[in-house]
Design a protein around this motif. Structure first.
Motif, PDB file in Angstrom:
ATOM      1  N   ILE A  63       0.829  -1.210   0.000  1.00 43.78           N
ATOM      2  CA  ILE A  63       0.000   0.000   0.000  1.00 43.78           C
ATOM      3  C   ILE A  63       0.859   1.255   0.000  1.00 43.78           C
ATOM      4  N   VAL A  64       1.933   1.256   0.779  1.00 38.74           N
ATOM      5  CA  VAL A  64       2.828   2.416   0.794  1.00 38.74           C
ATOM      6  C   VAL A  64       3.450   2.643  -0.575  1.00 38.74           C
ATOM      7  N   THR A  65       3.825   1.555  -1.251  1.00 35.31           N
ATOM      8  CA  THR A  65       4.429   1.677  -2.580  1.00 35.31           C
ATOM      9  C   THR A  65       3.437   2.272  -3.582  1.00 35.31           C
ATOM     10  N   VAL A  66       2.214   1.756  -3.583  1.00 33.90           N
ATOM     11  CA  VAL A  66       1.207   2.272  -4.515  1.00 33.90           C
ATOM     12  C   VAL A  66       0.911   3.744  -4.231  1.00 33.90           C
ATOM     13  N   LEU A  67       0.721   4.082  -2.948  1.00 32.70           N
ATOM     14  CA  LEU A  67       0.429   5.479  -2.599  1.00 32.70           C
ATOM     15  C   LEU A  67       1.578   6.412  -2.972  1.00 32.70           C
ATOM     16  N   SER A  68       2.819   5.969  -2.765  1.00 30.80           N
ATOM     17  CA  SER A  68       3.965   6.815  -3.107  1.00 30.80           C
ATOM     18  C   SER A  68       4.014   7.097  -4.601  1.00 30.80           C
ATOM     19  N   ASN A  69       3.753   6.071  -5.419  1.00 27.54           N
ATOM     20  CA  ASN A  69       3.735   6.282  -6.866  1.00 27.54           C
ATOM     21  C   ASN A  69       2.633   7.262  -7.267  1.00 27.54           C
ATOM     22  N   ILE A  70       1.479   7.119  -6.653  1.00 28.65           N
ATOM     23  CA  ILE A  70       0.372   8.019  -6.988  1.00 28.65           C
ATOM     24  C   ILE A  70       0.699   9.448  -6.597  1.00 28.65           C
ATOM     25  N   VAL A  71       1.267   9.644  -5.396  1.00 30.79           N
ATOM     26  CA  VAL A  71       1.596  10.994  -4.939  1.00 30.79           C
ATOM     27  C   VAL A  71       2.627  11.648  -5.853  1.00 30.79           C
ATOM     28  N   ILE A  72       3.687  10.901  -6.217  1.00 27.57           N
ATOM     29  CA  ILE A  72       4.716  11.477  -7.093  1.00 27.57           C
ATOM     30  C   ILE A  72       4.127  11.825  -8.456  1.00 27.57           C
ATOM     31  N   SER A  73       3.270  10.957  -8.996  1.00 24.78           N
ATOM     32  CA  SER A  73       2.636  11.251 -10.291  1.00 24.78           C
ATOM     33  C   SER A  73       1.817  12.534 -10.213  1.00 24.78           C
ATOM     34  N   ILE A  74       1.054  12.699  -9.139  1.00 23.26           N
ATOM     35  CA  ILE A  74       0.239  13.910  -8.988  1.00 23.26           C
ATOM     36  C   ILE A  74       1.121  15.146  -8.849  1.00 23.26           C
ATOM     37  N   LEU A  75       2.247  15.016  -8.123  1.00 26.10           N
ATOM     38  CA  LEU A  75       3.141  16.160  -7.950  1.00 26.10           C
ATOM     39  C   LEU A  75       3.694  16.654  -9.283  1.00 26.10           C
ATOM     40  N   TYR A  76       4.233  15.735 -10.089  1.00 24.39           N
ATOM     41  CA  TYR A  76       4.819  16.152 -11.368  1.00 24.39           C
ATOM     42  C   TYR A  76       3.745  16.614 -12.342  1.00 24.39           C
ATOM     43  N   LEU A  77       2.602  15.948 -12.344  1.00 29.44           N
ATOM     44  CA  LEU A  77       1.529  16.379 -13.239  1.00 29.44           C
ATOM     45  C   LEU A  77       1.012  17.759 -12.821  1.00 29.44           C
ATOM     46  N   GLY A  78       0.868  17.986 -11.520  1.00 32.15           N
ATOM     47  CA  GLY A  78       0.419  19.286 -11.052  1.00 32.15           C
ATOM     48  C   GLY A  78       1.422  20.386 -11.349  1.00 32.15           C
ATOM     49  N   PHE A  79       2.709  20.060 -11.192  1.00 31.23           N
ATOM     50  CA  PHE A  79       3.731  21.070 -11.504  1.00 31.23           C
ATOM     51  C   PHE A  79       3.732  21.418 -12.987  1.00 31.23           C
ATOM     52  N   GLY A  80       3.475  20.395 -13.843  1.00 32.77           N
ATOM     53  CA  GLY A  80       3.395  20.680 -15.282  1.00 32.77           C
ATOM     54  C   GLY A  80       2.241  21.605 -15.603  1.00 32.77           C
ATOM     55  N   PHE A  81       1.078  21.356 -14.991  1.00 32.66           N
ATOM     56  CA  PHE A  81      -0.062  22.253 -15.206  1.00 32.66           C
ATOM     57  C   PHE A  81       0.220  23.653 -14.663  1.00 32.66           C
ATOM     58  N   TYR A  82       0.923  23.726 -13.540  1.00 37.54           N
ATOM     59  CA  TYR A  82       1.266  25.031 -12.964  1.00 37.54           C
ATOM     60  C   TYR A  82       2.156  25.831 -13.904  1.00 37.54           C
ATOM     61  N   GLN A  83       3.157  25.138 -14.517  1.00 37.34           N
ATOM     62  CA  GLN A  83       4.033  25.829 -15.475  1.00 37.34           C
ATOM     63  C   GLN A  83       3.248  26.347 -16.678  1.00 37.34           C
ATOM     64  N   TYR A  84       2.362  25.512 -17.168  1.00 37.93           N
ATOM     65  CA  TYR A  84       1.595  25.923 -18.344  1.00 37.93           C
ATOM     66  C   TYR A  84       0.627  27.060 -18.004  1.00 37.93           C
ATOM     67  N   TRP A  85       0.035  26.994 -16.819  1.00 37.91           N
ATOM     68  CA  TRP A  85      -0.986  27.994 -16.443  1.00 37.91           C
ATOM     69  C   TRP A  85      -0.351  29.348 -16.153  1.00 37.91           C
ATOM     70  N   ASP A  86       0.759  29.374 -15.413  1.00 35.01           N
ATOM     71  CA  ASP A  86       1.371  30.641 -15.014  1.00 35.01           C
ATOM     72  C   ASP A  86       2.390  31.165 -16.025  1.00 35.01           C
ATOM     73  N   LEU A  87       3.226  30.261 -16.573  1.00 33.44           N
ATOM     74  CA  LEU A  87       4.312  30.692 -17.448  1.00 33.44           C
ATOM     75  C   LEU A  87       4.010  30.485 -18.927  1.00 33.44           C
ATOM     76  N   GLY A  88       3.031  29.658 -19.218  1.00 34.12           N
ATOM     77  CA  GLY A  88       2.684  29.403 -20.613  1.00 34.12           C
ATOM     78  C   GLY A  88       3.698  28.573 -21.359  1.00 34.12           C
ATOM     79  N   ILE A  89       4.484  27.761 -20.635  1.00 34.96           N
ATOM     80  CA  ILE A  89       5.486  26.918 -21.289  1.00 34.96           C
ATOM     81  C   ILE A  89       5.261  25.475 -20.877  1.00 34.96           C
ATOM     82  N   VAL A  90       5.760  24.585 -21.708  1.00 34.77           N
ATOM     83  CA  VAL A  90       5.741  23.160 -21.432  1.00 34.77           C
ATOM     84  C   VAL A  90       7.144  22.638 -21.660  1.00 34.77           C
TER      85      VAL A  90
END
Length: 1166
Positions: A63-90
Motif C-alpha cells: 500500500i505504501v508503494t502504490v500510494l507513493s507512486n500516486i503521490v509522485i505522479s500527482i506532484l509532477y503532473l500538477g507542476f506541469g499544469f502550474y508551469q503551463y498555467w502561469d508561465l505558458g510553457i511546457v
C-alpha cells in the motif's frame, strides 16, 4: 559521470531524454502482460490462492508503494499544469516525468493485483526506474542547495530542481527501500508455505518471531516488532494465543521472585516495601527517567526557537541567509522527532514498569494469602489489595518522574522567559504560576475528598450487589426482586450525588487549567509594559508557547500530591500484610517402619484470636496427651458448638496454638470441610484436584461416594462445569464431590468434618459403608458427626463438650457408663425424636428408625429432580464482541442524556473557545509588530478580554459535559441493573457473579468518568485539527496539499491499527476477571489447599493468569505507542515541509504574526 563533465547543453538533453526509454519500456511491459492475460488465464486460480497467502504479510509495503507512486505522479503532473498555467510553457522534463510516473503507477497497480504473488517482487523495469529517479532527484536537490548557499560554480549545467523534486526525493528513496524489504518478506512468506496449517499454541512461529525480546534495536525504536501482531489482527479475530508472551523481566514469576528477594532480606518489622520495589526496578526507572528528561528538554526547544525563526522571516536576507532558515527548520524537525520518540518510549517504559510491579505484587499477595493460615486481614480486604491497591501502585509508575520533572519544567520555562523578556517578567511569571498552583490545591483536595466519598458509596453498592447476586435464588423464590432493586437504586442515588459534585469540581479545575495561561500571560506582559521591556512578535509567540507548556505542571501538582498520598496508603496496606508472620508448616515426622503412630495429640490450648493469650475460654483445650494409631477410625461427637470442628482445625494446624506442644500428624493429610468448597471447574477436575487420572481407582471413588447417579443425569457427565461456588449443585452433591476429592488423593490421614450432614440417611449409610469402611479401610480417619449410629464402628470415640474432650474410648465402653456424656447426648437425642414423632406403642425404639427411613426416602426422591432441573448443561464462557463498534452503540450513548440536546451546545462552545483562543494569540502577536502602534493598555485589555471569553466557553463546555456524563451513566446503570434482576435463574447459574460485579463496578466507573470525556476529546481534537489546517492554509496555501496527503496516510494508519487495538482493549477487561475470581476462590478454600499441599499448583495457576493479563496490557500499550509514533512523525514531517516552504517564500508573501500560531494551537496537552 562522463556526461556531466562535458559541460554542454546537450548534456541536459541526454539526461532528460533518458526518461523516454523508461516510458517505452513500462508501456511495453504493460501491453505484453495484458495480451498474455487475454490469450489465456491458465494457472490463475493457483496464482490467486498463492497471492492470498502472501498478501497479508506484505500489505503495508504494498500500500505504501502504490500510494507513493500516486503521490509522485500527482506532484509532477500538477507542476506541469502550474508551469503551463502561469508561465505558458511546457518543458520536456515535465512531460516525460509525468508520463513515465503515470505509467509506473499503472504497472505497480497491475502488478499488485496480478503477478506480485507469483514473482515475489516488483517488475525489474519499475525497480530500475525508482533507482534512477532517486539518483536524479538526489543530484538535483543537492546541486540546488550547493549553488544557492555557496559561491561554488559547477563546470557543467544541470536541470534546476523544481517544487516537485523535493517531496519526490524521500518518496523515491522509500520506494527503493520497500522493493528490497518486500522481496525479503516475500521469501519469508515462501518458507511459511511449508509450515503445517495446525500448530501448537506454544510452538507457533508467529509468537517466536513477534516476541519483543527477539527484536533488534531499530525494531524496538520504531515498535516494528508489533507488525506481525497487526497482521494477525487484520486476518481474523485476535485470540489470546495470537498475542506473544511478555519479556522474561515482566513475567510474574521473575518479577515476584526479584521483589521477594529484595523485600525478604530483612524479614522483620523494618522491611521496607517501597525500597524493595525501587531495588527491583531501579534500572528500568533510571532508563525511563532519561527518556522523560530528554522529552522535557526537547519539548521546550520549540518555544526557544520560535523567536529565532520569526526574526529570520522578518528580516531581509540574501541567498546565503537561506541556509540559516533551513538549519532552523531542521532543528525544529529534529527536536520534535526526538520529543515524539522519547515520549513514546517514556510512556511505554512506564507501562512496562507498571506491568512488572503489578505482576510482582499480585503474586506476592496471593502467595502470602495461602501461607498465612490465620491472617489478621479479612477476605474482602485482601481482594481489595489486588483490585485497588496493586493497580494504584502500578499506575503511579506513570507519575513517579513527575516528582523531579515538575520543578525541572518550571526551571526551563523560566530560562526561556529570562532569555526573551528579562529577569523581572520571569519573576512575575514564576509568582503567578505559584499563585495558580496554590489556587488549584483546594479544588484538587476537594476533588480528592469527593472521590473518596464516591468510592465509599460504590463499596456499599458493590457489597449489596454481591450479597444480592449470591442469594438471587432466594429473592426469586420470594419475589423480593423489586424490594432489593429499590435498595440498590437508593445506594446508586447516593453515589450519583457525589459523582455529580465530583464532575462539577473537575469542571472548575478544567476552567482553571485553561485560564492559567491567560493569568500568567497578562501578569507577565503587564510587567513588561510597566518596565517598558520591548515586546516583539518573536518574543511574544515564544512566551505564549512557554505558558502553554506550563499548564501541565500547574495542573499536575495537586494531582501528583494526591496520587503520592494514595499510593503511600496502598503501599502501607500491602506492606503490613506482607509483614505478617507465616505459620510454620507442619513437616510430617519421619518415623521408623515399626512405628504405628499416625497422630500425636499433646495437651495445649488453641484460640482463633492468637493475640488474645489471656482468653478465659479458648476455641479448643486439650488436657491430656493421646496417640492415634495408624488405620484407626476415630469418631468425634458432641452437641452443636461443643468444639468438634475446632478440634479438627487444630489437627490440621489452622488454629493458632497459644500454649502446649502442639499436634503432630505423620504422613500426608486430606481434609473435608463442613462447608463445602468447590472450584469453578469440571466435576472431574474437582475430584482429581491435580492428581493424574487412574481410571480404575477413579471409578471406584465415584461409586463409593454415590456420584454415579448424578453424573448419569448431567449431559456432559463428569466433564460438566460446576458453577461458581457450586451454586448449581445441591448441598449433598457438593459434599460428595469434596469427599471424592479427599478419597482420590490417597492420603495417609483423613480429617472429615461432618461429611454426612448434607445427605440423607440412605446416602449417608452408603458413604459410611462404601467409603469409610471399604475405600478407606487401610487409612487413618478422623470424622466428626452428629449421627450417633456411625459411632459404633469407630475404634475410638472422642466426646466434646465446652471445647474440651470430656470422654474418650471405644463405643462399648462409653455407653456402658450411664453417667457419661455420650449416654446423656444419646438420651437427649432420643427425647428430641420423640417430641417430633411421639411413640404410639411401647416399642418406640424400633418405630423411630422406621419413621426416619420414610422421611429419608422422601427426601431422596425429592432431591434428585431438583438438582437435575437446575443444573445447566455448561457454564457459559464470556465472549467478547468482534469487529467494529456499531454506530448504534455510539448513538445510544450520545442520545441517552436529554436526547442529545446538549451535544450541539458543547460543540459550539468548543468552536468558540478555539476561535477566541487563536484570536487572542493572533492579536498579541499582531499588536507587537513595529508597524502597528498599539498602546500597552489596549494590547493587554483586548488580550485579557479574548482570553477570558475563551475560558468562559471552556467552563460552559466542561459543565455541560459533566451534566451529560452523570445523566448518561445513570440511565445506562438503570438499564443494566434492571436487566440483571429480570433475568431467569438459569442466567445466574451459568454466569459467575464476578463477571456481573465487574460490569457493575469497573465498567460502570469507566462509564461514569472516562468514556464521555474520551468521546468529547475525540470531537475536540477534530475541531482543533480543522482549525490548524485552516490557519495554515491562510498562512501559506501551498501547504494544503501536504496536509491532505498526511491526513490520508494518518487515516490509513488508524484503520490499520484499530482492528487489532480494539480486540486487545476488549481482552484487557476479560483477562482481569479470571485473576480476581481465582484469587477469591483460593482464599475461600485456603485451608483445603494447604492441607492437600497444593499451594505450588495454585500459585503456578495464578502466575499464569497474571501473565495472560500482563501480555494483553503490554501489547495494548505497545500498539498505542506504535500508532502515536507514526502519526507524530507524519505531522512533524509535514510541519518541516511547511517550514521549508516558508523559508523559500518571499518576505512579502507571509505574515510573521500568523506564522507559528498553528504551533501554539497544537501545543497544550490534551
Amino acid at each position: 559521470m562522463g556526461v556531466f563533465l562535458l559541460g554542454t547543453t546537450m548534456d541536459i538533453l541526454i539526461v532528460e531524454i533518458i526518461n523516454a526509454p523508461f516510458a517505452v519500456l513500462l508501456l511495453a511491459w504493460l501491453l505484453i502482460h495484458i495480451l498474455k492475460q487475454c490469450r489465456g488465464g491458465g494457472g490463475d486460480l493457483h496464482r490467486r490462492a498463492h497471492e492470498a497467502v502472501k498478501k497479508q504479510p506484505t500489505m503495508l509495503f504494498t500500500i505504501v508503494t502504490v500510494l507513493s507512486n500516486i503521490v509522485i505522479s500527482i506532484l509532477y503532473l500538477g507542476f506541469g499544469f502550474y508551469q503551463y498555467w502561469d508561465l505558458g510553457i511546457v518543458t520536456s522534463k515535465s512531460v516525460f516525468l509525468s508520463v513515465t510516473w503515470i505509467l509506473a503507477t499503472v504497472v505497480v497497480c497491475y502488478s499488485r493485483n496480478r503477478f506480485l504473488g507469483e514473482n515475489n517482487r516488483w517488475p525489474i523495469v519499475v525497480i530500475l526506474w525508482w533507482i534512477f529517479c532517486s539518483i536524479f532527484c538526489s543530484l538535483s536537490v543537492s546541486i540546488h542547495f550547493i549553488t544557492r548557499f555557496s559561491s561554488i560554480e559547477l563546470p557543467y549545467s544541470w536541470p534546476e530542481a523544481n517544487f516537485a523534486d523535493f517531496p519526490s526525493l524521500p518518496l523515491s528513496i522509500l520506494l527503493c527501500r520497500n522493493a528490497l524489504t518486500f522481496r525479503c518478506s516475500s521469501n519469508k512468506t515462501q518458507d511459511d508455505l511449508d509450515t503445517p496449517l495446525l500448530q501448537e499454541e506454544h510452538g507457533s512461529s508467529f509468537r517466536d518471531s513477534a516476541c519483543y525480546r527477539n527484536a533488534g534495536f531499530w525494531s524496538k525504536l520504531t515498535f516494528r516488532w508489533l507488525n506481525p501482531l497487526f497482521s494477525s489482527g487484520r486476518m481474523g479475530k485476535l485470540e489470546l494465543s495470537h498475542v506473544p508472551s511478555v519479556p522474561a523481566s515482566e513475567t510474574a514469576e521473575f518479577a515476584s521472585s526479584l521483589l521477594e528477594d529484595s523485600f525478604g532480606k530483612e524479614k522483620n518489622e523494618t522491611s521496607n516495601l517501597p525500597k524493595a520495589i525501587a531495588n527491583a526496578v531501579w534500572k528500568s526507572l533510571a532508563i525511563n527517567g532519561v527518556f522523560a528528561g530528554a522529552n522535557t528538554i526537547a519539548s521546550y526547544m520549540g518555544p526557544l526557537l520560535i523567536t529565532y525563526f520569526v526574526n529570520f522571516l522578518s528580516e531581509n536576507h540574501d541567498d546565503s541567509g537561506y541556509l540559516h532558515g533551513l538549519v532552523l527548520a531542521f532543528i525544529f524537525f529534529f527536536s520534535k522527532t526526538v520529543e515524539s520518540l522519547t515520549q513514546r518510549h517514556w510512556y511505554f517504559g512506564a507501562q512496562r514498569i507498571g506491568v512488572r510491579v503489578r505482576a510482582a505484587l499480585s503474586a506476592l499477595v496471593y502467595k502470602k494469602s495461602l501461607s498465612v493460615k490465620f491472617p489478621g486481614s479479612s477476605k474482602g480486604k485482601i481482594i481489595n489489595m489486588i483490585n485497588v491497591d496493586v493497580e494504584r501502585i502500578g499506575d503511579f509508575c506513570w507519575n513517579i518522574h513527575g516528582v523531579w520533572l515538575l520543578p525541572f519544567q518550571v526551571f526551563l520555562a523560566l530560562v526561556i522567559l529570562y532569555r526573551n523578556l528579562g529577569a523581572a517578567p520571569s519573576i512575575a511569571a514564576l509568582s503567578s504560576t505559584i499563585l495558580v498552583m496554590v489556587s488549584n490545591t483546594p479544588l484538587a483536595s476537594n476533588q480528592q475528598r469527593l472521590h473518596s466519598r464516591i468510592m465509599e458509596a460504590k463499596d456499599s453498592r458493590i457489597k449489596a450487589t454481591s450479597e444480592t447476586l449470591k442469594n438471587m435464588r432466594v429473592l426469586k423464590l420470594y419475589s423480593w426482586e423489586q424490594t432489593f432493586l429499590k435498595k440498590l437504586l437508593e445506594l446508586r442515588e447516593t453515589e450519583r450525588i457525589w459523582l455529580r459534585r465530583y464532575l462539577y469540581t473537575s469542571s472548575a479545575i478544567a476552567f482553571l487549567f485553561w485560564a492559567s495561561p491567560t493569568l500568567v500571560s497578562a501578569i507577565t506582559f503587564g510587567v513588561c509594559i510597566i518596565l517598558k521591556t520591548p515586546l516583539t512578535t518573536g518574543t511574544v509567540l515564544s512566551a505564549l508557547a512557554t505558558f502553554r507548556i506550563l499548564q501541565e505542571p500547574i495542573y499536575n501538582l495537586p494531582e501528583l500530591i494526591s496520587m503520592i498520598a494514595q499510593t503511600k496508603v496502598s503501599i502501607d496496606r500491602i506492606q503490613d500484610f506482607l509483614r505478617e508472620k507465616d505459620q510454620k508448616k507442619q513437616i510430617p515426622r519421619q518415623t521408623s517402619a515399626a512405628s504405628d503412630i499416625a497422630i500425636e495429640i499433646n495437651s495445649g490450648e488453641y484460640a482463633w484470636e492468637k493475640n488474645d493469650q489471656n482468653s478465659t475460654k479458648p476455641a479448643i483445650k486439650i488436657t491430656k496427651n493421646m496417640k492415634i494409631m495408624k488405620l484407626c477410625k476415630v469418631a468425634v461427637c458432641g452437641s452443636v458448638g461443643s468444639g468438634k470442628s475446632s478440634l479438627l482445625h487444630s489437627i490440621i494446624g489452622e488454629i493458632p496454638r497459644i500454649s502446649g506442644a502442639g499436634i503432630k500428624v505423620h504422613g500426608t493429610k486430606a481434609y473435608v470441610p463442613q462447608s463445602a468448597w468447590i472450584q469453578t471447574r469440571t466435576v472431574r477436575d474437582n475430584v482429581l484436584f491435580g492428581k493424574d487420572m487412574n481410571k480404575g481407582f477413579y471409578a471406584e471413588v465415584l461409586e463409593g461416594c454415590a456420584l454415579n447417579p448424578d453424573i448419569e443425569q448431567w449431559s456432559d457427565g463428569d466433564l460438566t462445569v460446576v458453577g461458581e461456588r457450586g451454586v448449581n449443585l445441591s448441598g449433598g452433591q457438593k459434599q460428595r464431590i469434596q469427599l471424592a476429592r479427599a478419597v482420590y488423593s490417597n492420603s495417609d490421614v483423613y480429617i472429615l468434618d461432618d461429611p454426612f450432614s448434607a445427605v440423607d440417611a440412605h446416602t449417608a449409610t452408603h458413604l459410611f459403608k462404601k467409603c469409610l469402611m471399604q475405600l478407606l479401610s487401610k487409612k487413618t480417619v478422623i470424622y466428626a458427626t452428629h449421627q450417633l449410629e456411625f459411632l459404633e464402628a469407630a475404634d475410638l470415640v472422642l466426646v466434646m463438650k465446652d471445647s474440651m474432650i470430656v470422654q474418650s474410648g471405644t463405643y462399648k465402653d462409653l455407653i456402658a457408663d450411664p453417667t457419661g456424656e455420650l449416654v446423656g447426648q444419646m438420651v437427649a437425642h432420643r427425647r428430641s425424636l420423640n417430641q417430633v414423632n411421639p411413640p404410639q406403642e411401647d416399642n418406640s425404639s424400633t418405630r423411630v428408625p422406621s419413621q426416619l427411613n420414610q422421611i429419608e426416602v422422601t427426601e431422596e426422591k425429592f432431591e434428585e429432580p431438583n438438582s437435575t432441573d437446575r443444573f445447566p448443561e455448561r457454564t457459559q464462557e464470556e465472549v467478547s464482541e468482534t469487529g467494529r463498534v456499531k454506530w448504534s452503540v455510539y448513538s445510544t450513548f450520545i442520545t441517552s442524556a436529554y436526547k442529545g440536546a446538549l451535544v450541539p451546545i458543547i460543540l459550539l462552545c468548543q468552536v468558540l473557545f478555539q476561535g477566541l483562543q487563536m484570536g487572542s494569540n493572533y492579536w498579541i502577536a499582531w499588536a507587537t509588530e513595529e508597524n502597528h502602534k498599539v498602546t500597552g493598555e489596549k494590547l493587554i485589555g483586548i488580550f485579557i478580554l479574548l482570553s477570558c471569553g475563551s475560558s468562559i466557553f471552556i467552563l460552559g463546555r466542561a459543565v455541560f459535559l459533566a451534566t451529560i456524563a452523570v445523566e448518561t451513566a445513570q440511565r445506562l446503570f438503570l438499564g443494566m441493573i434492571s436487566s440483571v434482576f429480570r433475568a431467569n435463574i438459569s442466567f445466574f447459574d451459568a454466569t459467575p457473579s464476578s463477571r456481573i460485579l465487574s460490569r457493575s463496578s469497573t465498567d460502570q466507573s469507566t462509564v461514569d468518568t472516562d468514556i464521555p470525556y474520551r468521546l468529547a476529546g475525540l470531537a475536540f481534537a477534530l475541531i482543533q485539527l480543522l482549525s490548524i489546517i485552516i490557519l495554515m492554509s491562510q498562512v501559506a496555501w501551498q501547504v494544503f496539499p501536504i496536509f491532505l496527503v498526511i491526513l490520508g496516510i494518518s487515516i490509513w494508519y488508524q484503520a490499520y491499527y484499530i482492528t487489532t487495538a480494539r480486540e486487545l482493549a476488549r481482552m484487557v477487561g476479560i483477562r482481569k476477571a479470571p485473576i480476581l475470581h481465582h484469587f477469591s476462590e483460593s482464599i475461600a478454600g485456603a485451608a483445603t489447599i494447604r492441607c492437600f499441599n497444593q499451594e505450588e499448583r495454585f500459585l503456578t495457576r495464578n502466575l499464569s493468569l497474571i501473565d495472560d493479563y500482563s501480555r494483553i496490557v503490554f501489547h495494548n500499550s505497545g500498539t498505542t505507542e506504535w500508532l502515536c509514533m507514526r502519526i507524530n512523525f507524519l505531522f512533524n514531517l509535514g510541519f518541516f515541509l511547511v517550514l521549508i516552504i516558508l523559508v523559500n517564500l518571499p518576505k512579502s508573501a507571509i505574515n510573521p504574526s500568523k506564522l507559528l500560531l498553528p504551533l501554539l494551537a497544537s501545543e497544550p496537552p490534551s
